[in-house]
Design a protein around this motif. Structure first.
Motif: not given
Ligand SMILES: Nc1ncnc2c1ncn2[C@@H]1O[C@H](COP(=O)(O)OP(=O)(O)OP(=O)(O)O)[C@@H](O)[C@H]1O
Length: 800
Positions: A696-711
């Motif tokens: 679940c945390g990983m999938c949340f990470g994917f959302v962040i990764s997909a939404v954000c342009e910058l690290e």
């Protein structure tokens, strides 16, 4: 290469002719689609127009690349940064097309639209007969080889691993890849195949990047500045190679370069400025048309002309409205793009092409005809597109391929394995967090100073001597003996004022005061009972002042002082052969149903901490994974190679799952086996829930990764979400203590129900059939599905 035999004057004459000759029938080359042409004249206006439009559509598909009326902007519709503006481009099959233009004029944007990385706002693109991104078009995919401007390679890979990665994605087998690798190593003068890419020089890295584009011998090569940082000899051999591979007419190359003169070797040159093509011709025609010795001068001339022109003239300059000579040369490729008598069209700015004439006519006079024909045209074009996929034996019907999954999984694991920091993060950090938690949280504080004033000793500060038996002397001292010496350190003070001052200045956590006749008063209180007067009761009390600024310490001292009195009274009554129960409050706490009589804060927090560690480690690992790849241009490159967002996510899910299993094992072993956190339930379900929370945390990470342009935005979002989640999930404080609204919000968070579920399993020993337990699993699975769906949607939208 063959030079044009026409003089500039003659060419200009012909240019005027094309302007004044609206039909320009004579300019059409012989088509290889006789059916369409045959119907042109036989069925009146509408049919004629429809056939002509279809013919144009069919023709576009015959070119390697055909861009029509392309508009593209970045930013919002209100404040657009227009990058492509009504751009037309035609790249004939089997040619080298040099796309030239100043920095920032939109070359990379145009190329990324051609390879299907971005979508136009309006306009159309055909690549190798299909529309990029349509099913079965092969674009993005193995029909195209793309070398982006940035290096876009995995630094942790060796050259061989890099080739293997892309080779597998392109569906090649390992032996094929090795063969091709040997050729490319020699051809591009690359160092040993076992060298790590990050250790290569900039020029070598660019050559590896170029090798990747050539790897699978694609039909269309798109090279964004491949010769930057390459020495002149190698640059020439690259150009020779490009000329060589285009010779047989099956391969097409589009290349951008800042070295304008090297583009003389291209068959066609597109000069781009401000999102438009100023010219699209053979280098020789350009030179002779403008009477310039170098292409650079031609470009300058054209740029000046565009700059000076009024908007009306701009359209004239915009040769995007041309039929390029390249396109007119159709598929015959012996001498690709030169002005020939055979082609029947010569000149640079004959902006009234057949195709445009038709479009213009439709806009100007033939609207009705157009509306009648457009539906039919769309249908036929759709029919043409539907053929793209062919039968389902081809890759286009598969969700993924073995090669792609193999490449993506190897990439994920290798990147982790080769990065010591990441490995430590994955395995050392959770262990360290568990150890720190178990050592630092939940234990009773020790060494707390208490200021003692015992006036029974007439002001002397002597310490109490040990005493027992049924005697009633110095009962204050006897009580003090029952204080837990581990947690409380007794410091004697002469009077209450100094003791309270010690508390005020932080030297003690509390003050204890015994009056001078405490023992007598206490005995009288016991003996007299309800007969005892107010003063006796007052004198028999131990007076306590606590520093309650620290709730945990204050409450613990409060509890310890009361328990010590119970112990003191019980021991005295026992010594005097009385029932010790008389000393207790009349509430009997029997053995608890769950938990112990001396509950530990650790046991309460541990379930939440286990899940928080696994959840947020996964967030941290994945939230930047896609962003780093995207920023390095790796994601783009993989996408252009034909990898889908689904495949990327799926490969990360598998990788993370393996990592999660390792992390879960470590966390649970240290919590339960090493630090003895209670686990009364089924350890199997505990493991499953912990892994699910990691996913679940990983999938949340994917959302962040997909939404954000910058690290840095990803880090901010990940960190920003940490505290609210921790505070609202009942990890450190019961949800029951929150205001009603917050309770509802809390129940909706991914960690809350899971924490309750794990706590029920660990401390109550409940099974999966209990609602409190299975709801934790259900909510976690719902969150996983939700996060994955959001990530996929965002990734798909962002690809445009
Ligand atoms: N992702 C993006 N978001 C917003 N603007 C962008 C983006 N990518 C490019 N641009 C802008 O679009 C314009 C064209 O950029 P592009 O990279 O296509 O130019 P280019 O001709 O390839 O330049 P160069 O030769 O320097 O690589 C530039 O003004 C650039 O700032």
């Amino acid at each position: 290469m063959r030079e044009s035999a026409l003089t500039p004057t003659r060419q200009r004459e012909m240019f005027s002719w094309t302007v004044s000759s609206p039909s320009s029938e004579g300019t059409m080359p012989p088509t290889t689609e006789p059916d369409l042409v045959a119907t042109e004249t036989s069925n009146g206006g509408a049919n004629h127009l429809q056939t002509r439009t279809l013919s144009a559509a069919w023709n576009r598909r015959q070119n390697a690349v055909c861009v029509r009326h392309a508009f593209k902007h970045y930013g919002s519709n209100k404040k657009p940064n227009v990058v492509l503006s009504n751009l037309n481009m035609t790249v004939a099959k089997g040619t080298i097309y040099g796309l030239l233009g100043a920095s920032g004029c939109g070359k990379t944007t145009l190329l990324s639209c051609i390879v299907g990385r971005r979508r136009l706002n309006t306009g159309e693109i055909w690549v190798l007969g299909g529309k990029p991104g349509s099913r079965g078009s092969g674009i993005p995919g193995k029909r195209v080889g793309y070398m982006p401007q940035e290096i876009a390679l995995y630094g942790e890979f060796t050259i061989k691993e890099t080739m293997m990665y892309f080779g597998w994605i392109f569906g090649m087998d390992s032996s094929e890849i090795m063969e091709r690798l040997q050729f490319l190593l020699n051809f591009l003068d690359l160092p040993s195949q076992n060298r790590l890419v990050k250790n290569l020089s900039g020029g070598q890295q660019r050559r590896v990047s170029f090798a990747v584009a050539l790897m699978h011998d694609p039909e269309l090569l798109i090279l964004d500045e491949p010769t930057v940082g390459v020495d002149p000899l190698l640059r020439q051999s690259i150009w020779n190679h490009l000329v060589q591979i285009t010779k047989d007419g099956n391969k097409t190359v589009i290349i951008t370069t800042h070295y304008i003169e090297e583009a003389r070797q291209a068959h066609t040159i597109g000069l781009m400025r401000n999102g438009r093509l100023l010219a699209e011709e053979s280098p020789h025609v350009l030179l002779s048309m403008y009477g310039c010795p170098t292409l650079e001068e031609v470009f300058l001339k054209l740029s000046r002309k565009q700059g000076n022109s009024s908007s009306a003239n701009l359209s004239e300059l915009n040769v995007s409205n041309n039929i390029s000579l390249a396109s007119l040369n159709w598929n015959r490729k012996d001498d690709p793009v030169y002005v020939t008598d055979e082609s029947g069209v010569i000149g640079l700015n004959f902006h009234q092409s057949k195709e445009v004439l038709i479009t213009d006519s439709i806009n100007g006079h033939l609207d009705t005809l157009h509306s009648k024909t457009s539906k039919a045209t769309t249908k036929i074009e759709e029919a043409l597109d539907c053929d793209d996929c062919g039968d389902c034996a081809s890759d286009c019907c598969k969700i993924t391929t073995k090669g792609k999954m193999r490449a993506l999984l190897q990439k994920n694991f290798l990147r982790m394995w080769r990065n010591v920091g990441v490995m430590l993060f994955i395995f050392a950090l959770p262990v360290m967090q568990v150890i720190l938690f178990c050592l630092a949280i939940g234990r009773d504080p020790t060494g707390l100073k208490m200021a003692i004033v015992n006036h029974e000793f007439n002001g002397t500060q002597r310490e109490c001597l040990p005493m027992d038996g049924c005697n009633f002397v110095d009962l204050g001292c006897r009580y003090l003996q029952h204080l837990n010496n581990n947690s409380i350190v007794q410091v004697y003070y002469p009077d209450p004022e100094t003791a309270l001052e010690a508390v005020r200045v932080g030297d003690a956590w509390g003050a204890l005061y015994f009056t001078e006749n405490f023992t007598d008063a206490l005995v009288a209180r016991m003996v007299l009972g309800k007969e005892a007067d107010e003063e006796t009761l007052d004198q028999s009390e131990i007076r306590v002042w606590l520093d309650m600024s620290n709730q945990q310490i204050g409450l613990m001292l409060n509890r310890d002082l009361q328990f010590s009195y119970r112990d003191f009274a019980q021991s005295l009554l026992s010594a005097c052969d009385q029932n010790p129960k008389l000393a207790d409050v009349p509430i009997q706490f029997r053995e608890p149903i769950y938990g112990s009589t001396d509950p530990s804060f650790t046991d309460f927090v541990a379930p939440g901490v286990i899940l928080t560690i696994v959840f947020f480690l996964a967030v941290a690992l994945t939230s930047s994974a896609l962003i780093i790849e995207r920023m390095e241009g790796l994601l783009d490159r993989s996408w252009v190679a034909g990898v889908t967002p689904f495949e990327i996510l799926f490969s990360h899910v598998i990788t993370q799952f393996v990592v999660m299993c390792g992390q879960t094992a470590l966390v649970l072993v240290f919590m339960i086996a090493v630090f003895g956190v209670e686990c009364k339930g089924d350890i199997g379900w505990v493991v499953v829930l912990t892994i699910l929370q990691g996913l679940c945390g990983m999938c949340f990470g994917f959302v962040i990764s997909a939404v954000c342009e910058l690290e840095r935005n990803a880090i901010q979002l990940a960190l920003g979400s940490f505290y609210p989640t921790l505070l609202l999930s009942g990890v450190i404080w019961p949800v029951e203590g929150m205001p009603t609204v917050l309770r509802y919000i809390s129940q909706g968070l991914p960690l809350t129900m899971a924490t309750t579920s794990l706590r029920s399993m660990l401390t109550r020993g409940w099974g999966i059939d209990e609602p409190d337990v299975y709801m934790g699993f259900v909510s976690t699975i719902i969150w996983i599905v939700l996060f994955l769906t959001i990530s996929l949607i965002v990734l798909k939208v962002k690809r445009g």
